[in-house]
Structures are given as structure tokens and as C-alpha cells.
Write a protein that holds these residues in place. Sequence first.
Motif, PDB file in Angstrom:
ATOM      1  N   LYS A 119       0.832  -1.207   0.000  1.00 54.59           N
ATOM      2  CA  LYS A 119       0.000   0.000   0.000  1.00 54.59           C
ATOM      3  C   LYS A 119       0.865   1.256   0.000  1.00 54.59           C
ATOM      4  O   LYS A 119       0.570   2.227  -0.708  1.00 54.59           O
ATOM      5  CB  LYS A 119      -0.926  -0.011   1.213  1.00 54.59           C
ATOM      6  CG  LYS A 119      -2.038  -1.044   1.127  1.00 54.59           C
ATOM      7  CD  LYS A 119      -2.924  -0.994   2.355  1.00 54.59           C
ATOM      8  CE  LYS A 119      -4.035  -2.029   2.274  1.00 54.59           C
ATOM      9  NZ  LYS A 119      -4.903  -2.008   3.485  1.00 54.59           N
ATOM     10  N   GLN A 120       1.924   1.237   0.808  1.00 56.79           N
ATOM     11  CA  GLN A 120       2.823   2.388   0.822  1.00 56.79           C
ATOM     12  C   GLN A 120       3.478   2.594  -0.538  1.00 56.79           C
ATOM     13  O   GLN A 120       3.588   3.730  -1.035  1.00 56.79           O
ATOM     14  CB  GLN A 120       3.888   2.201   1.900  1.00 56.79           C
ATOM     15  CG  GLN A 120       3.351   2.268   3.324  1.00 56.79           C
ATOM     16  CD  GLN A 120       4.438   2.055   4.360  1.00 56.79           C
ATOM     17  OE1 GLN A 120       5.596   1.806   4.015  1.00 56.79           O
ATOM     18  NE2 GLN A 120       4.068   2.134   5.635  1.00 56.79           N
ATOM     19  N   LYS A 123       0.940   4.016  -2.870  1.00 51.68           N
ATOM     20  CA  LYS A 123       0.742   5.434  -2.586  1.00 51.68           C
ATOM     21  C   LYS A 123       1.893   6.261  -3.155  1.00 51.68           C
ATOM     22  O   LYS A 123       1.677   7.309  -3.792  1.00 51.68           O
ATOM     23  CB  LYS A 123       0.632   5.640  -1.080  1.00 51.68           C
ATOM     24  CG  LYS A 123       0.288   7.056  -0.677  1.00 51.68           C
ATOM     25  CD  LYS A 123       0.117   7.159   0.830  1.00 51.68           C
ATOM     26  CE  LYS A 123      -0.224   8.584   1.243  1.00 51.68           C
ATOM     27  NZ  LYS A 123      -0.396   8.696   2.719  1.00 51.68           N
TER      28      LYS A 123
END
Length: 252
Positions: A119-120, A123
Amino acid sequence: MSICDDTLLCNFPKCRAKLSAFAWVTACSHVFCDQHGSEKFSRSPVICPACSSALSGKLDIVRMELSPSEEYKAMVLTGLRPDIVLDISSRALAFWSYQVHQERIYQEYSLSRAESQLKQMEKMLTQQNQSRELELTALKGEIASLKKMMDEYKRNYSEVSEKLMQRNRQYQKLQGLYDSLRIITMKDIHQPPVFHSGVARHATPQRSPPFLSLGPEGDSRFLSALEADGGKTFFQFSSPGRDKCRPFIRKH
């Protein structure tokens, strides 16, 4: 322990190696490879590297052979009552199920950590894509402005080139006129004089100025030129006085 097979894994956090041949088993239901077990359990006091439990009992740590021989299998539980055999088997199965449970928890933790990292990264990738899109938009605008400037420069260049061609044509025309006049002048200079009745004259007579030409028009031009320059004073002479001339006469 891996979920896909039935091989135990070393519970040392930095090892996680598959166990073969020999392994160190603790009373707190942890197992370690022969290398880390021999290294960690040779110190005093003995502490479990996985859960930090104190292992002070005589049988709290056992070095087990993971692939025993057939003779060992035939004699290890021989003579024991069935309830003892079942108790030993249930404890061995509990140890195995605990290892499977711990491995599943570890895999779930690894999966959650990988998902958070994913997810990081997504992002960061989204932010980088947005910044790249902004940069691309700015570059497209700059390219459009540069193309506009280039078109303007091309137009100016074509105009200047056309003017230069016109100037070159005018220059060539003037150069041709200059060459023709220079040739005519050189012919007049180098032409030999013509003799008439013993008087040398040039082949081309020189023209008199317009105001000296004969005829009524010439006279009028001559008089008008004189009037413009002060013709009255031109033909009037004042004789010097006698008194003024006397000092210049010497008496003998």
C-alpha cells in the motif's frame, strides 16, 4: 514450519531454516537448528531465544534426531502402557500443532506487513505518477511555446531572406550600371584628340554651362544669374580719389 510440507523450521528469528538430521527441542514448544541450538544453549543461564523463557530443568532442552532408525522406533515406546503411549503421542502432536499455528501466525504477519508495504509503495507510485503527469504537462506546454517561437523565427527568417534577395538584385543592377558607366568613362578618357586646322580638339566638345548658351534664353539666364549675384555692383566701378592716389606718386 512450511504450510506446503511437513518440515519443521528453525524458530530462531534470523534463521528460519528447514530442519534436518538433528534439532534442539525446548519445553516451551520451540525448536531450533543444530547450529543455533548448540550456540545458544551452551551458555548459562539457558534462555529460549524465541520466547525468552528460562530453561533450567534437566529435560527442558533435548537434542532430537529427526530421522530415527527403525530400531529406535521399535524400542522407544516398547513396554509402556497404552495410556502413557497415548499421552506421549498427544504431547508430540500438540507440539506439532503449536508449530503449525505459530507458522501460520508468522505467515499472516508477513502477509500483513507485505500488504502494508505494498500500500505504501502504491501510494508512493501514485504520488510519483501525479508529479510525472504535472511535469509532463509543463513540458508539453513548454514544447508548444517553443514550437510557436520556432514558427515565428521561421517566418522572420523567410521575410529576411526575401528582403536580402531583393537587396541582392538591386545591388547587382546597380553594379551593372556602375560597370557600364565606368566603361564609358574610361573610353572617353583614353580616346585620342582630333586635329582641325592645326588646333587640337577633343572628339567630344565640352558643353558650356547653361547660363552661357547663346540665344535669348541664354541671355536671360545669364542676366538672371547676374541679378541673383548682384549684377548692379558687378558693372559699377568707383575710381579712387585723387587724394588717395597722391601718396603713391614720388616726386623726383
